[in-house]
Motif scaffolding. Sequence first.
Motif, PDB file in Angstrom:
ATOM      1  N   VAL A  15       0.836  -1.202   0.000  1.00 36.03           N
ATOM      2  CA  VAL A  15       0.000   0.000   0.000  1.00 36.03           C
ATOM      3  C   VAL A  15       0.871   1.253   0.000  1.00 36.03           C
ATOM      4  O   VAL A  15       1.731   1.434   0.854  1.00 36.03           O
ATOM      5  CB  VAL A  15      -0.939   0.012   1.225  1.00 36.03           C
ATOM      6  N   SER A  16       0.640   2.109  -0.990  1.00 34.97           N
ATOM      7  CA  SER A  16       1.315   3.400  -1.034  1.00 34.97           C
ATOM      8  C   SER A  16       0.335   4.488  -0.604  1.00 34.97           C
ATOM      9  O   SER A  16      -0.868   4.242  -0.441  1.00 34.97           O
ATOM     10  CB  SER A  16       1.821   3.687  -2.457  1.00 34.97           C
ATOM     11  N   SER A  17       0.839   5.684  -0.405  1.00 34.30           N
ATOM     12  CA  SER A  17      -0.003   6.776   0.064  1.00 34.30           C
ATOM     13  C   SER A  17      -1.116   7.067  -0.936  1.00 34.30           C
ATOM     14  O   SER A  17      -0.916   7.066  -2.151  1.00 34.30           O
ATOM     15  CB  SER A  17       0.828   8.046   0.278  1.00 34.30           C
ATOM     16  N   PHE A  18      -2.292   7.334  -0.402  1.00 37.97           N
ATOM     17  CA  PHE A  18      -3.472   7.602  -1.223  1.00 37.97           C
ATOM     18  C   PHE A  18      -3.264   8.875  -2.042  1.00 37.97           C
ATOM     19  O   PHE A  18      -2.737   9.869  -1.557  1.00 37.97           O
ATOM     20  CB  PHE A  18      -4.687   7.768  -0.315  1.00 37.97           C
ATOM     21  N   SER A  19      -3.686   8.827  -3.296  1.00 33.66           N
ATOM     22  CA  SER A  19      -3.667  10.027  -4.131  1.00 33.66           C
ATOM     23  C   SER A  19      -4.881  10.014  -5.044  1.00 33.66           C
ATOM     24  O   SER A  19      -5.421   8.951  -5.371  1.00 33.66           O
ATOM     25  CB  SER A  19      -2.380  10.100  -4.968  1.00 33.66           C
ATOM     26  N   GLN A 136      -8.708  18.576   5.186  1.00 31.83           N
ATOM     27  CA  GLN A 136      -8.080  17.446   5.877  1.00 31.83           C
ATOM     28  C   GLN A 136      -6.889  16.874   5.103  1.00 31.83           C
ATOM     29  O   GLN A 136      -6.066  16.145   5.665  1.00 31.83           O
ATOM     30  CB  GLN A 136      -9.116  16.352   6.133  1.00 31.83           C
ATOM     31  N   PHE A 137      -6.780  17.189   3.805  1.00 28.90           N
ATOM     32  CA  PHE A 137      -5.661  16.697   2.992  1.00 28.90           C
ATOM     33  C   PHE A 137      -4.533  17.721   2.866  1.00 28.90           C
ATOM     34  O   PHE A 137      -3.563  17.476   2.156  1.00 28.90           O
ATOM     35  CB  PHE A 137      -6.164  16.302   1.598  1.00 28.90           C
ATOM     36  N   ILE A 138      -4.660  18.850   3.550  1.00 29.02           N
ATOM     37  CA  ILE A 138      -3.649  19.909   3.488  1.00 29.02           C
ATOM     38  C   ILE A 138      -2.808  19.885   4.757  1.00 29.02           C
ATOM     39  O   ILE A 138      -3.307  19.625   5.848  1.00 29.02           O
ATOM     40  CB  ILE A 138      -4.336  21.274   3.305  1.00 29.02           C
ATOM     41  N   ASP A 139      -1.530  20.147   4.605  1.00 27.65           N
ATOM     42  CA  ASP A 139      -0.610  20.194   5.742  1.00 27.65           C
ATOM     43  C   ASP A 139      -1.202  21.091   6.845  1.00 27.65           C
ATOM     44  O   ASP A 139      -1.550  22.248   6.582  1.00 27.65           O
ATOM     45  CB  ASP A 139       0.727  20.758   5.266  1.00 27.65           C
ATOM     46  N   PRO A 140      -1.317  20.571   8.068  1.00 25.20           N
ATOM     47  CA  PRO A 140      -1.909  21.359   9.156  1.00 25.20           C
ATOM     48  C   PRO A 140      -1.235  22.713   9.387  1.00 25.20           C
ATOM     49  O   PRO A 140      -1.893  23.666   9.809  1.00 25.20           O
ATOM     50  CB  PRO A 140      -1.761  20.450  10.381  1.00 25.20           C
ATOM     51  N   THR A 141       0.070  22.808   9.091  1.00 25.38           N
ATOM     52  CA  THR A 141       0.770  24.077   9.307  1.00 25.38           C
ATOM     53  C   THR A 141       0.330  25.149   8.312  1.00 25.38           C
ATOM     54  O   THR A 141       0.619  26.333   8.506  1.00 25.38           O
ATOM     55  CB  THR A 141       2.294  23.891   9.205  1.00 25.38           C
ATOM     56  N   GLN A 142      -0.345  24.756   7.250  1.00 30.27           N
ATOM     57  CA  GLN A 142      -0.771  25.713   6.224  1.00 30.27           C
ATOM     58  C   GLN A 142      -2.253  26.068   6.327  1.00 30.27           C
ATOM     59  O   GLN A 142      -2.740  26.940   5.597  1.00 30.27           O
ATOM     60  CB  GLN A 142      -0.473  25.127   4.836  1.00 30.27           C
ATOM     61  N   ARG A 143      -2.972  25.413   7.232  1.00 35.48           N
ATOM     62  CA  ARG A 143      -4.426  25.578   7.271  1.00 35.48           C
ATOM     63  C   ARG A 143      -4.851  26.957   7.761  1.00 35.48           C
ATOM     64  O   ARG A 143      -5.824  27.519   7.250  1.00 35.48           O
ATOM     65  CB  ARG A 143      -5.052  24.460   8.127  1.00 35.48           C
ATOM     66  N   ASN A 144      -4.159  27.508   8.741  1.00 36.04           N
ATOM     67  CA  ASN A 144      -4.517  28.838   9.241  1.00 36.04           C
ATOM     68  C   ASN A 144      -4.474  29.872   8.118  1.00 36.04           C
ATOM     69  O   ASN A 144      -5.390  30.688   7.968  1.00 36.04           O
ATOM     70  CB  ASN A 144      -3.577  29.270  10.366  1.00 36.04           C
ATOM     71  N   ASP A 145      -3.392  29.841   7.330  1.00 40.53           N
ATOM     72  CA  ASP A 145      -3.232  30.818   6.252  1.00 40.53           C
ATOM     73  C   ASP A 145      -4.349  30.677   5.215  1.00 40.53           C
ATOM     74  O   ASP A 145      -4.835  31.682   4.683  1.00 40.53           O
ATOM     75  CB  ASP A 145      -1.872  30.646   5.572  1.00 40.53           C
ATOM     76  N   LYS A 198      -7.129   0.684   2.856  1.00 41.45           N
ATOM     77  CA  LYS A 198      -7.474   2.094   2.613  1.00 41.45           C
ATOM     78  C   LYS A 198      -7.045   2.952   3.805  1.00 41.45           C
ATOM     79  O   LYS A 198      -6.522   4.064   3.635  1.00 41.45           O
ATOM     80  CB  LYS A 198      -8.992   2.207   2.395  1.00 41.45           C
ATOM     81  N   ARG A 199      -7.237   2.436   5.009  1.00 40.61           N
ATOM     82  CA  ARG A 199      -6.841   3.183   6.206  1.00 40.61           C
ATOM     83  C   ARG A 199      -5.326   3.415   6.214  1.00 40.61           C
ATOM     84  O   ARG A 199      -4.861   4.516   6.520  1.00 40.61           O
ATOM     85  CB  ARG A 199      -7.275   2.434   7.465  1.00 40.61           C
ATOM     86  N   THR A 200      -4.567   2.395   5.841  1.00 41.81           N
ATOM     87  CA  THR A 200      -3.111   2.520   5.757  1.00 41.81           C
ATOM     88  C   THR A 200      -2.714   3.564   4.715  1.00 41.81           C
ATOM     89  O   THR A 200      -1.824   4.390   4.944  1.00 41.81           O
ATOM     90  CB  THR A 200      -2.475   1.164   5.406  1.00 41.81           C
ATOM     91  N   ALA A 201      -3.376   3.534   3.566  1.00 41.82           N
ATOM     92  CA  ALA A 201      -3.057   4.464   2.484  1.00 41.82           C
ATOM     93  C   ALA A 201      -3.292   5.912   2.893  1.00 41.82           C
ATOM     94  O   ALA A 201      -2.599   6.830   2.439  1.00 41.82           O
ATOM     95  CB  ALA A 201      -3.887   4.118   1.253  1.00 41.82           C
ATOM     96  N   LEU A 202      -4.290   6.146   3.758  1.00 36.65           N
ATOM     97  CA  LEU A 202      -4.668   7.510   4.144  1.00 36.65           C
ATOM     98  C   LEU A 202      -3.899   8.040   5.354  1.00 36.65           C
ATOM     99  O   LEU A 202      -3.959   9.237   5.634  1.00 36.65           O
ATOM    100  CB  LEU A 202      -6.166   7.562   4.456  1.00 36.65           C
ATOM    101  N   GLU A 203      -3.182   7.167   6.049  1.00 35.83           N
ATOM    102  CA  GLU A 203      -2.585   7.549   7.344  1.00 35.83           C
ATOM    103  C   GLU A 203      -1.730   8.804   7.270  1.00 35.83           C
ATOM    104  O   GLU A 203      -1.835   9.680   8.126  1.00 35.83           O
ATOM    105  CB  GLU A 203      -1.752   6.381   7.899  1.00 35.83           C
ATOM    106  N   ASP A 204      -0.863   8.899   6.270  1.00 39.97           N
ATOM    107  CA  ASP A 204       0.054  10.036   6.189  1.00 39.97           C
ATOM    108  C   ASP A 204      -0.460  11.146   5.281  1.00 39.97           C
ATOM    109  O   ASP A 204       0.208  12.159   5.104  1.00 39.97           O
ATOM    110  CB  ASP A 204       1.423   9.562   5.684  1.00 39.97           C
ATOM    111  N   VAL A 205      -1.650  10.947   4.714  1.00 40.34           N
ATOM    112  CA  VAL A 205      -2.183  11.903   3.740  1.00 40.34           C
ATOM    113  C   VAL A 205      -3.314  12.738   4.334  1.00 40.34           C
ATOM    114  O   VAL A 205      -3.394  13.940   4.102  1.00 40.34           O
ATOM    115  CB  VAL A 205      -2.690  11.148   2.485  1.00 40.34           C
ATOM    116  N   MET A 206      -4.175  12.083   5.113  1.00 43.14           N
ATOM    117  CA  MET A 206      -5.335  12.754   5.687  1.00 43.14           C
ATOM    118  C   MET A 206      -5.129  12.906   7.193  1.00 43.14           C
ATOM    119  O   MET A 206      -5.213  11.940   7.936  1.00 43.14           O
ATOM    120  CB  MET A 206      -6.616  11.953   5.398  1.00 43.14           C
TER     121      MET A 206
END
Length: 244
Positions: A15-19, A136-145, A198-206
């Motif tokens: 399983v690779s990261s979901f895209s 939810q798919f955007i880096d949390p550090t960029q969400r405020n902006d 699917k859960r594994t694929a989403l772990e680092d993406v969502m």
Amino acid sequence: MQQGKDAIYSQPQEVSSFSFDQSVAEVFPDMIQRSVPGYNTIVDTIGQISAQFAQADTSIYDLGCSLGAASLSASKYIHAKNCKILAVDNSEAMAKRCELHVQTFKAKTPISVLCDDLQNIEINNASVVIMNFTLQFIDPTQRNDIIEKIYQGLKPGGVLILSEKLSHNTQTGNELLIDLHHEFKRRNGYSELEISQKRTALEDVMRIESFEQHKRRIESAGFNDVIRWFTCFNFSSMVAVKPN
């Protein structure tokens, strides 16, 4: 347009990261219906809310539009004069199929589809901005902006419609909501293997957050009213209103 059945994770695989690639675009309507409880209600109500807050001679933005369901719903309901909808997605496969959907349904309010990263989009003269399971798919550090940029680009009385998968602030509550969601997917025909992969694929993406985290961010940007209008299991949708 004929859509396929989601069987992406039906066989054992590395399983690779979901895209949101071509394989996902081809089965996305089936995938989202079987994975997100209340999806049809969310999309239809987004259209109704858009109609209520759309102002004449303004733009409506659908950021992370996927195949354009929210844009088409908004187009169907909006009656304010001289509105236009800009549907944005950074997946070329999604944007291409969205363009075909828009052409097929012949939207009343014109929809322009743009393949670009939403962070490159200037929000101008907007009365409604939609992010339907996008943040939810955007880096949390960029969400405020991003939320602050949306606030600045909205006209007074405009709204942000934000749908997100949420975390709960206790372990017991979080585990309950996850269990209920997994059972929802089982009842929609997904196997244990599909759910697990699917859960594994989403772990680092969502990377999901709690409602309280979203509310704090939204209010700190300047919105004065955050209305949580839909919740089922760990999925929710809210409306944030910019003061007049």
